[in-house]
Design an enzyme around this catalytic site. Structure first.
Site, PDB file in Angstrom:
ATOM      1  N   LYS A  82       0.807  -1.225   0.000  1.00  0.00           N
ATOM      2  CA  LYS A  82       0.000   0.000   0.000  1.00  0.00           C
ATOM      3  C   LYS A  82       0.842   1.277   0.000  1.00  0.00           C
ATOM      4  O   LYS A  82       0.509   2.247  -0.674  1.00  0.00           O
ATOM      5  CB  LYS A  82      -0.968  -0.010   1.177  1.00  0.00           C
ATOM      6  CG  LYS A  82      -2.038  -1.100   1.049  1.00  0.00           C
ATOM      7  CD  LYS A  82      -3.029  -1.052   2.187  1.00  0.00           C
ATOM      8  CE  LYS A  82      -4.101  -2.123   2.001  1.00  0.00           C
ATOM      9  NZ  LYS A  82      -5.167  -2.020   3.001  1.00  0.00           N
ATOM     10  N   ASP A 118     -10.842   2.385   2.171  1.00  0.00           N
ATOM     11  CA  ASP A 118     -11.192   1.709   3.436  1.00  0.00           C
ATOM     12  C   ASP A 118     -12.088   2.587   4.319  1.00  0.00           C
ATOM     13  O   ASP A 118     -13.059   2.102   4.909  1.00  0.00           O
ATOM     14  CB  ASP A 118      -9.922   1.344   4.219  1.00  0.00           C
ATOM     15  CG  ASP A 118      -9.334   0.013   3.764  1.00  0.00           C
ATOM     16  OD1 ASP A 118     -10.062  -0.773   3.128  1.00  0.00           O
ATOM     17  OD2 ASP A 118      -8.148  -0.237   4.055  1.00  0.00           O
ATOM     18  N   GLY A 146      -2.670   0.342   9.668  1.00  0.00           N
ATOM     19  CA  GLY A 146      -3.210   0.967   8.468  1.00  0.00           C
ATOM     20  C   GLY A 146      -4.721   1.093   8.484  1.00  0.00           C
ATOM     21  O   GLY A 146      -5.269   2.139   8.098  1.00  0.00           O
TER      22      GLY A 146
HETATM   23  P1  NAP Z   1      -1.697  -3.663  11.121  1.00  0.00           P
HETATM   24  O1  NAP Z   1      -1.296  -2.502  10.298  1.00  0.00           O
HETATM   25  O2  NAP Z   1      -0.780  -4.818  11.252  1.00  0.00           O
HETATM   26  O3  NAP Z   1      -2.043  -3.110  12.603  1.00  0.00           O
HETATM   27  C1  NAP Z   1      -2.425  -3.972  13.604  1.00  0.00           C
HETATM   28  C2  NAP Z   1      -2.785  -3.178  14.866  1.00  0.00           C
HETATM   29  O4  NAP Z   1      -3.278  -4.121  15.801  1.00  0.00           O
HETATM   30  C3  NAP Z   1      -1.618  -2.462  15.513  1.00  0.00           C
HETATM   31  O5  NAP Z   1      -2.065  -1.267  16.087  1.00  0.00           O
HETATM   32  C4  NAP Z   1      -1.182  -3.447  16.597  1.00  0.00           C
HETATM   33  O6  NAP Z   1      -0.661  -2.827  17.748  1.00  0.00           O
HETATM   34  C5  NAP Z   1      -2.494  -4.075  16.981  1.00  0.00           C
HETATM   35  N1  NAP Z   1      -2.292  -5.439  17.486  1.00  0.00           N
HETATM   36  C6  NAP Z   1      -1.898  -6.502  16.762  1.00  0.00           C
HETATM   37  N2  NAP Z   1      -1.811  -7.590  17.562  1.00  0.00           N
HETATM   38  C7  NAP Z   1      -2.165  -7.163  18.801  1.00  0.00           C
HETATM   39  C8  NAP Z   1      -2.276  -7.823  20.063  1.00  0.00           C
HETATM   40  N3  NAP Z   1      -1.988  -9.127  20.207  1.00  0.00           N
HETATM   41  N4  NAP Z   1      -2.660  -7.107  21.138  1.00  0.00           N
HETATM   42  C9  NAP Z   1      -2.932  -5.789  21.010  1.00  0.00           C
HETATM   43  N5  NAP Z   1      -2.831  -5.099  19.840  1.00  0.00           N
HETATM   44  C10 NAP Z   1      -2.461  -5.792  18.752  1.00  0.00           C
HETATM   45  O7  NAP Z   1      -3.084  -4.267  10.603  1.00  0.00           O
HETATM   46  P2  NAP Z   1      -4.227  -3.508   9.806  1.00  0.00           P
HETATM   47  O8  NAP Z   1      -3.974  -3.590   8.360  1.00  0.00           O
HETATM   48  O9  NAP Z   1      -4.442  -2.171  10.420  1.00  0.00           O
HETATM   49  O10 NAP Z   1      -5.495  -4.467  10.065  1.00  0.00           O
HETATM   50  C11 NAP Z   1      -6.068  -4.581  11.366  1.00  0.00           C
HETATM   51  C12 NAP Z   1      -7.256  -5.527  11.286  1.00  0.00           C
HETATM   52  O11 NAP Z   1      -8.277  -4.956  10.496  1.00  0.00           O
HETATM   53  C13 NAP Z   1      -6.946  -6.881  10.665  1.00  0.00           C
HETATM   54  O12 NAP Z   1      -7.635  -7.871  11.375  1.00  0.00           O
HETATM   55  C14 NAP Z   1      -7.493  -6.777   9.264  1.00  0.00           C
HETATM   56  O13 NAP Z   1      -7.890  -8.025   8.740  1.00  0.00           O
HETATM   57  C15 NAP Z   1      -8.707  -5.898   9.503  1.00  0.00           C
HETATM   58  N6  NAP Z   1      -9.131  -5.157   8.320  1.00  0.00           N
HETATM   59  C16 NAP Z   1     -10.412  -5.329   7.900  1.00  0.00           C
HETATM   60  C17 NAP Z   1     -10.852  -4.628   6.805  1.00  0.00           C
HETATM   61  C18 NAP Z   1     -12.267  -4.807   6.343  1.00  0.00           C
HETATM   62  O14 NAP Z   1     -12.578  -4.437   5.214  1.00  0.00           O
HETATM   63  N7  NAP Z   1     -13.158  -5.310   7.194  1.00  0.00           N
HETATM   64  C19 NAP Z   1      -9.991  -3.746   6.123  1.00  0.00           C
HETATM   65  C20 NAP Z   1      -8.690  -3.602   6.582  1.00  0.00           C
HETATM   66  C21 NAP Z   1      -8.263  -4.320   7.691  1.00  0.00           C
HETATM   67  P3  NAP Z   1       0.851  -2.244  17.800  1.00  0.00           P
HETATM   68  O15 NAP Z   1       0.786  -0.912  17.116  1.00  0.00           O
HETATM   69  O16 NAP Z   1       1.133  -2.148  19.250  1.00  0.00           O
HETATM   70  O17 NAP Z   1       1.708  -3.245  17.075  1.00  0.00           O
END
Ligand code: NAP
Length: 297
Positions: A82, A118, A146
């Protein structure tokens, strides 16, 4: 159903005239984007097709050059490309510029425009799932990745009075809160009291992963009536956190709606036609149910 096949609109046969879009990522085979977009193309009766392009990390610029040369009509962009794609677009929409991340490449004549759908998808899912309008409301977003940043920006742009970010890592929390300008701040789970909306934007609760049994930082027991709880996770369709929030009386919104609506916005960017959102919902629900059955839920 006939002969075990799901009946429905059928796309024209593929030919040299077929317009091609797709999704690039690594991995990409699990992506639901082609399924959603192909369902929409069949419903619209247009000669378009969406496929997956597995593009290894570090090859985003080469893939975009290939898109230009091959006349591919548009792409969804997923992990890990991205940010790299944002750097090689001719133009970015204001949202993609603010986030430094592109999840959709569209053409405007010869120019490639990078967008991020998004946040628009999230707002549409809130409207559909809860009739929720963020204007003047207080929101708590759990997570600072993200997806969280896209949600924070969308809420701020939609007029939220305050967007509080609760995250494990404080430095990332501060960066995500800054996306909302002077209406963003870093907070704690205590900020949930009195919030109108609480969003889980972490992978906590995602089935089949290491975080399947991890609970979001805000305990669902804190939530209650007059609050909306939204989870971006869509596998399972209703996470344990959402399920508990519903038991507490909160209105709940699962992650599938964001997935469908962000894909719908992408399709509109590419084709200029209104997306057949209901057909995309049906395709998403069918696939999600099949995946849940395969996972033994
Ligand atoms: P990302 O960039 O990897 O960010 C993950 C976030 O979750 C970070 O803030 C991280 O905290 C936190 N995190 C991860 N593991 C954790 C744990 N064990 N305990 C506490 N905090 C934790 O991921 P992303 O792309 O933002 O996606 C996040 C979620 O949204 C995913 O499940 C993804 O599948 C979902 N999503 C859904 C859609 C949809 O259309 N429904 C679209 C996009 C994403 P730290 O900053 O402390 O590492």
């Amino acid at each position: 159903m006939t002969d075990g096949l799901v009946s429905g609109p059928v796309r024209p046969a593929l030919s040299a005239a077929t317009r091609v879009v797709g999704v690039m990522g690594d991995p990409v085979a699990h992506s639901l984007s082609p399924l959603l977009h192909n369902a929409a193309f069949a419903t619209l009766g247009v000669d378009w097709v969406s496929v997956g392009f597995p593009v290894p990390d570090g090859h985003a610029a080469a893939a975009v050059a290939g898109l230009r040369a091959l006349g591919i009509a548009g792409l969804s962009v997923t992990m890990p490309h991205k940010a790299a794609v944002a750097a090689v677009m001719d133009r970015l929409t204001p949202v993609a510029e603010s986030l430094g991340a592109v999840n959709c490449i569209a053409r405007d004549g010869d120019a490639l425009v990078g967008d991020n759908t998004d946040g628009a998808g999230f707002l549409a899912s809130l409207r559909r799932g809860a009739g929720f309008d963020p204007a003047g409301r207080r929101a708590v977003v759990i997570g600072a990745g993200g997806a969280a940043r896209a949600v924070v920006l969308a809420l701020a742009d939609a007029g939220a009075a305050e967007v509080v970010v609760v995250n494990r890592s404080p430095d990332r929390a501060a960066a995500a809160a800054a996306v909302a300008g002077d209406r963003g701040r870093v907070g704690t789970p205590d900020d949930t009291d009195g919030a109108d909306l609480v969003v889980n934007a972490t992978p906590a609760g995602m089935g089949g992963t290491a975080t399947a049994t991890v609970a979001p930082l805000v305990d669902a027991d804190r939530l209650g009536p007059d609050q909306v709880a939204a989870d971006l996770v869509y596998h399972p369709l209703v996470t344990p956190w959402l399920s508990r929030a519903a038991e507490q009386g909160a209105t709940v919104v699962g992650g599938l709606g964001m997935l469908v609506h962000q894909a719908a916005v992408q399709l509109e960017r590419w084709t200029g036609q209104p997306a057949p959102v209901e057909a995309m919902w049906e395709a998403a629900l069918r696939e999600a149910a099949a995946r849940e059955a395969a996972a033994g839920r």
